[in-house]
Structure formats: structure tokens, C-alpha cells
Scaffold this motif. Structure first.
Motif, PDB file in Angstrom:
ATOM      1  N   LEU A 147     -14.615  85.575   2.878  1.00  0.00           N
ATOM      2  CA  LEU A 147     -15.195  84.187   3.045  1.00  0.00           C
ATOM      3  C   LEU A 147     -16.786  84.474   2.800  1.00  0.00           C
ATOM      4  CD1 LEU A 147     -14.237  81.389   3.051  1.00  0.00           C
ATOM      5  CD2 LEU A 147     -14.646  81.217   5.810  1.00  0.00           C
ATOM      6  N   THR A 148     -17.259  84.595   1.626  1.00  0.00           N
ATOM      7  CA  THR A 148     -18.674  84.672   1.421  1.00  0.00           C
ATOM      8  C   THR A 148     -19.707  83.419   1.915  1.00  0.00           C
ATOM      9  OG1 THR A 148     -18.700  83.823  -0.901  1.00  0.00           O
ATOM     10  CG2 THR A 148     -18.187  86.059  -0.710  1.00  0.00           C
ATOM     11  N   VAL A 149     -21.051  83.789   1.966  1.00  0.00           N
ATOM     12  CA  VAL A 149     -21.796  82.779   2.217  1.00  0.00           C
ATOM     13  C   VAL A 149     -21.715  81.442   1.661  1.00  0.00           C
ATOM     14  CG1 VAL A 149     -24.409  82.120   2.610  1.00  0.00           C
ATOM     15  CG2 VAL A 149     -23.516  84.396   3.060  1.00  0.00           C
ATOM     16  N   GLU A 150     -21.628  81.596   0.163  1.00  0.00           N
ATOM     17  CA  GLU A 150     -21.412  80.542  -0.591  1.00  0.00           C
ATOM     18  C   GLU A 150     -20.013  79.738  -0.465  1.00  0.00           C
ATOM     19  OE1 GLU A 150     -20.823  79.228  -5.404  1.00  0.00           O
ATOM     20  OE2 GLU A 150     -21.024  81.442  -4.702  1.00  0.00           O
ATOM     21  N   LEU A 151     -19.113  80.431  -0.270  1.00  0.00           N
ATOM     22  CA  LEU A 151     -17.733  79.800   0.227  1.00  0.00           C
ATOM     23  C   LEU A 151     -17.782  79.141   1.460  1.00  0.00           C
ATOM     24  CD1 LEU A 151     -15.372  82.509  -1.168  1.00  0.00           C
ATOM     25  CD2 LEU A 151     -15.692  80.171  -2.084  1.00  0.00           C
ATOM     26  N   THR A 152     -18.325  79.793   2.456  1.00  0.00           N
ATOM     27  CA  THR A 152     -18.470  79.308   3.893  1.00  0.00           C
ATOM     28  C   THR A 152     -19.289  77.784   3.845  1.00  0.00           C
ATOM     29  OG1 THR A 152     -18.637  81.434   4.868  1.00  0.00           O
ATOM     30  CG2 THR A 152     -19.437  79.676   6.350  1.00  0.00           C
ATOM     31  N   THR A 153     -20.506  77.843   2.985  1.00  0.00           N
ATOM     32  CA  THR A 153     -21.155  76.544   2.875  1.00  0.00           C
ATOM     33  C   THR A 153     -20.053  75.506   2.276  1.00  0.00           C
ATOM     34  OG1 THR A 153     -23.037  77.717   2.714  1.00  0.00           O
ATOM     35  CG2 THR A 153     -23.111  75.528   1.850  1.00  0.00           C
ATOM     36  N   GLN A 154     -19.513  76.041   1.178  1.00  0.00           N
ATOM     37  CA  GLN A 154     -18.531  74.760   0.705  1.00  0.00           C
ATOM     38  C   GLN A 154     -17.334  74.434   1.694  1.00  0.00           C
ATOM     39  OE1 GLN A 154     -16.616  76.481  -2.898  1.00  0.00           O
ATOM     40  NE2 GLN A 154     -18.496  76.260  -4.183  1.00  0.00           N
ATOM     41  N   PHE A 155     -17.033  75.440   2.374  1.00  0.00           N
ATOM     42  CA  PHE A 155     -15.934  75.029   3.350  1.00  0.00           C
ATOM     43  C   PHE A 155     -16.325  74.152   4.243  1.00  0.00           C
ATOM     44  CE2 PHE A 155     -12.088  77.095   5.412  1.00  0.00           C
ATOM     45  CZ  PHE A 155     -11.369  76.102   5.658  1.00  0.00           C
ATOM     46  N   ASN A 156     -17.717  74.307   4.928  1.00  0.00           N
ATOM     47  CA  ASN A 156     -18.406  73.445   5.754  1.00  0.00           C
ATOM     48  C   ASN A 156     -18.789  72.042   5.363  1.00  0.00           C
ATOM     49  OD1 ASN A 156     -20.086  73.152   8.556  1.00  0.00           O
ATOM     50  ND2 ASN A 156     -21.689  72.867   7.017  1.00  0.00           N
ATOM     51  N   ASP A 157     -18.905  71.920   3.967  1.00  0.00           N
ATOM     52  CA  ASP A 157     -19.677  70.686   3.405  1.00  0.00           C
ATOM     53  C   ASP A 157     -18.267  69.917   2.813  1.00  0.00           C
ATOM     54  OD1 ASP A 157     -21.973  71.386   4.088  1.00  0.00           O
ATOM     55  OD2 ASP A 157     -22.394  72.074   1.931  1.00  0.00           O
ATOM     56  N   ALA A 158     -17.052  70.653   2.599  1.00  0.00           N
ATOM     57  CA  ALA A 158     -15.802  70.093   2.083  1.00  0.00           C
ATOM     58  C   ALA A 158     -15.314  68.782   2.984  1.00  0.00           C
ATOM     59  CB  ALA A 158     -14.814  70.817   1.909  1.00  0.00           C
ATOM     60  N   LYS A 159     -14.892  67.640   2.425  1.00  0.00           N
ATOM     61  CA  LYS A 159     -14.441  66.414   3.390  1.00  0.00           C
ATOM     62  C   LYS A 159     -13.181  66.174   2.673  1.00  0.00           C
ATOM     63  CE  LYS A 159     -18.949  65.313   4.996  1.00  0.00           C
ATOM     64  NZ  LYS A 159     -18.988  65.326   6.283  1.00  0.00           N
ATOM     65  N   LEU A 160     -12.130  65.831   3.456  1.00  0.00           N
ATOM     66  CA  LEU A 160     -11.123  65.244   2.904  1.00  0.00           C
ATOM     67  C   LEU A 160     -11.229  63.654   2.610  1.00  0.00           C
ATOM     68  CD1 LEU A 160      -7.928  65.805   2.338  1.00  0.00           C
ATOM     69  CD2 LEU A 160      -7.424  65.146   4.789  1.00  0.00           C
ATOM     70  N   PHE A 161     -10.942  63.472   1.480  1.00  0.00           N
ATOM     71  CA  PHE A 161     -10.948  61.791   1.026  1.00  0.00           C
ATOM     72  C   PHE A 161     -12.496  61.523   1.116  1.00  0.00           C
ATOM     73  CE2 PHE A 161      -6.548  61.759   2.814  1.00  0.00           C
ATOM     74  CZ  PHE A 161      -5.800  61.937   1.717  1.00  0.00           C
ATOM     75  N   GLY A 162     -13.413  62.602   1.135  1.00  0.00           N
ATOM     76  CA  GLY A 162     -14.643  62.202   1.203  1.00  0.00           C
ATOM     77  C   GLY A 162     -15.271  61.828   2.470  1.00  0.00           C
ATOM     78  N   VAL A 163     -14.533  61.956   3.535  1.00  0.00           N
ATOM     79  CA  VAL A 163     -15.149  61.523   4.779  1.00  0.00           C
ATOM     80  C   VAL A 163     -14.804  62.510   5.932  1.00  0.00           C
ATOM     81  CG1 VAL A 163     -15.065  59.053   4.186  1.00  0.00           C
ATOM     82  CG2 VAL A 163     -12.823  60.104   5.120  1.00  0.00           C
ATOM     83  N   ALA A 164     -13.591  63.105   5.993  1.00  0.00           N
ATOM     84  CA  ALA A 164     -13.234  64.062   7.027  1.00  0.00           C
ATOM     85  C   ALA A 164     -13.393  65.386   7.051  1.00  0.00           C
ATOM     86  CB  ALA A 164     -11.685  63.679   7.525  1.00  0.00           C
TER      87      ALA A 164
END
Length: 357
Positions: A147-164
Motif C-alpha cells: 500500500l504505497t503513499v499514493e494508494l493510501t491517499t486514494q484509500f483515505n479519500d475514497a467514499k462509498l456513494f460519494g459520502v461514506a
């Protein structure tokens, strides 16, 4: 690094590897790498990998449960033998006899819990990965493995249905009340309800259809009925304090268990259970039956096997030594005389029923 993260470091590395691999697959087929749906599908992929790897343990669990049901009458005899005896020597003797019975039959109560026991470290590893995502993203570092820095940032910012957010808990959503928190709470509540329902249904189909009448009279059956309600209640606590990603993992894992258990009950039911009778009726409608080796055969082969078994039993009965009725000394002389054609000597004694007694 916290103690839990240190202990689970190897498993966290493997969890990250599987998540990243599935994330790469979904991204390759055209899904948005930063989408919450992509990461949720990656978590579902993790469930598939873990549960597929646990199939051998699941088979062992089924065999262990069958053996536990078979030895249930012997266990009850041991318990009745020491019923009311609370001294130390009696308790130790009861424990020794019980363990000897388990060893003789190659089973134990713990064997039935192996899949769950193996899953728990993986479950907590995923919890640790999701728990660290926010802090690692803020610090600009990656995970413990792929889990690279880029993927960690994506994972952190990802939201299910844009909210959760996948690392957000129900308690955090209610407490912080950030934008869209109502939708996050709704999603988590629905998932928790589905998680509890799937767990309850899985236990219900086991105790209602896949237990023999003998198994329903033991103490283990009463414990299973109690656990059927206690485990789902414990999931309420988990649903409140576990991140959304972990709740998704648990729910999908419960669905896997429910389907897997349904297939086992349908195709390999416990002998003597209601499910076994339903299976026999289903096979009979198709002109098939189960032979003595547990194989599905045509009704003609089944009837032929039954006739052979009946004939074998009849031959064994005829070959068995017949018990001779005791006779008096006087009657034995008469029978011997008849066989030789001579007139028996009565010796002045009249043969009577009393003489045979």
C-alpha cells in the motif's frame, strides 16, 4: 507503531497485498481507482481469497461437528456418571474421560471453531489497516507493504456513494456530523442489520434443519440456541465501533458462510436430520437414492443393494449356531432310541412334563 499493529504486521502485509492486487484488477477493467466502489470491491475480493483458502478447514469443521454429534450419547453418559459430584477428584476424572473420548474419535469442540479462529487475525489486520489509513495519509506515508503513499491517499479519500469513508465508524459519523453524515449512518445501519440478519439465519438453518433428534436433546443444542441470539447482539457493538470497510468485510463473509452452509445442508445433511429426509425425498422424486456408502445411485441399484443386504443378513442368521433347548435325561434316552430304532428302557420312570423341567 501500536502493539496490535506490531503483532499483526505479517498479516497486515498480506492483507495490503490482496487489496492492492484486487484494486489493480478493478482499475484495469475500467473502474475509477479513487472510487469508493473500487475499494469496496477490493475488500470483497479479500473475502473471496480468505474464504476460499479456508475451505479445507471448513470441511474439517463439518467432519468434526458430525463426530461430535455421533459421540453425544457417550458424552451424556459421562456427564450422568458424575452428575451431582462436585469434588475435585470427580471433576478431574470427568475431564479425563471426556478428553479420552475426544482423542479416541479424533475430534474436539474447538475443531468446529477453526474457520472463525483463523479468520479473526485477518479481520483485525484489516481493521488495523483501515485504522491507520487516515493517519498515514496525513503523514504522507504508505502502509506496511504494497500500500504505497499514493494508494493510501486514494484509500483515505475514497467514499462509498460519494459520502461514506471506508475508514469511518458509525460512532464517528454521529459524533463529528460532517457533511453527508446522515447518509453514512444510514449505510452503516443497513449493513449492520443485514450482517446481523445473515448471521442469525445461518445459525437458524443449522439448528432447525441439520440436527438429528438425538442432537436436539443435549446441552450442546441448548447452547447453540442461546448463541444464535447472543452472537447477533454482539454484532451491534461491532457495527457501531468498526470502520465501514470492516463492516463490509464481515457482511460479505457472513453471506459466504450462509450460502456455503446452505449448500452443505442441502447436499451433505446430517444423517437423521430433517434436511436428510428432505434430501431423500428430493432424490426419490428423481428416481434416485443414497446407498450404504453415501453415494447417489439409481433406485434400481438401491433396491438391488437392499436385497443383497437382506439376503446376507438372512444367511448370517441361518449360519449362526442354534440354541438347543435343554431336555431331561429320560427324554434324551428316548430320542437316542428313536434314532437307533431300539425300544427305550423306561427304568420304571414315566416321562412327564415335570421330568423335563
Amino acid at each position: 507503531m501500536d502493539l496490535l499493529g506490531t503483532v499483526l504486521w505479517p498479516l497486515k502485509w498480506l492483507v495490503e497485498l490482496v487489496l492492492v492486487a484486487w484494486h489493480a484488477i478493478w482499475s484495469f477493467v475500467g473502474l475509477d481507482p479513487a472510487s469508493g466502489l473500487t475499494w469496496v470491491l477490493s475488500i470483497i475480493g479479500l473475502v473471496i481469497v480468505v474464504r476460499a483458502a479456508l475451505i479445507p478447514l471448513f470441511v474439517k469443521q463439518i467432519k468434526s461437528q458430525r463426530k461430535m454429534m455421533e459421540i453425544a450419547p457417550q458424552l451424556r453418559k459421562i456427564q450422568e456418571k458424575y452428575k451431582g459430584k462436585k469434588d475435585q477428584l470427580s471433576r478431574e476424572a470427568m475431564s479425563r474421560e471426556t478428553m479420552a473420548l475426544y482423542k479416541k474419535n479424533g475430534t474436539s469442540p474447538v475443531s468446529g471453531c477453526l474457520p472463525l479462529l483463523v479468520q479473526m487475525p485477518i479481520f483485525f489486520s484489516l481493521y488495523s489497516v483501515l485504522h491507520d489509513v487516515a493517519s498515514h495519509a496525513q503523514s504522507g506515508i504508505g502502509g506496511v507493504g504494497p500500500l504505497t503513499v499514493e494508494l493510501t491517499t486514494q484509500f483515505n479519500d475514497a467514499k462509498l456513494f460519494g459520502v461514506a469513508s471506508l475508514h469511518e465508524t458509525l460512532a464517528d459519523s454521529v459524533q463529528n456530523q460532517q457533511d453527508g453524515w446522515q447518509a453514512t449512518v444510514t449505510i452503516l445501519v443497513i449493513l449492520v442489520v443485514l450482517m446481523i440478519g445473515s448471521q442469525f439465519f445461518t445459525q437458524l438453518q443449522i439448528i432447525s434443519k441439520n440436527l438429528s433428534p438425538e442432537a436436539k436433546t443435549g446441552q450442546a443444542y441448548q447452547m447453540q440456541r442461546i448463541m444464535m441470539f447472543i452472537i447477533p447482539l454482539g454484532m451491534i457493538f461491532s457495527g457501531v465501533f468498526f470502520p465501514l470497510g470492516v463492516v463490509v468485510y464481515w457482511f460479505i463473509s457472513n453471506l459466504w458462510t450462509m450460502v456455503q452452509q446452505f449448500m452443505v445442508i442441502r447436499n451433505m445433511p446430517t444423517p437423521g436430520s430433517e434436511a436428510a429426509k428432505i434430501r431423500e425425498e428430493r432424490l426419490a422424486r428423481r428416481g434416485k437414492a443414497i446407498d450404504s456408502n453415501g453415494r447417489i445411485v439409481t433406485m434400481e441399484k438401491y433396491n438391488a443393494e437392499q436385497q443383497r443386504m437382506l439376503a446376507d443378513a438372512e444367511r448370517l442368521r441361518e449360519a449362526a449356531p442354534k440354541r438347543q433347548q435343554p431336555v431331561s435325561k429320560q427324554r434324551a434316552k428316548k430320542q437316542a432310541a428313536k434314532q437307533t430304532g431300539q425300544q427305550p428302557k423306561t427304568d420304571g420312570v414315566k416321562d412327564s412334563p415335570a421330568a423335563d423341567s
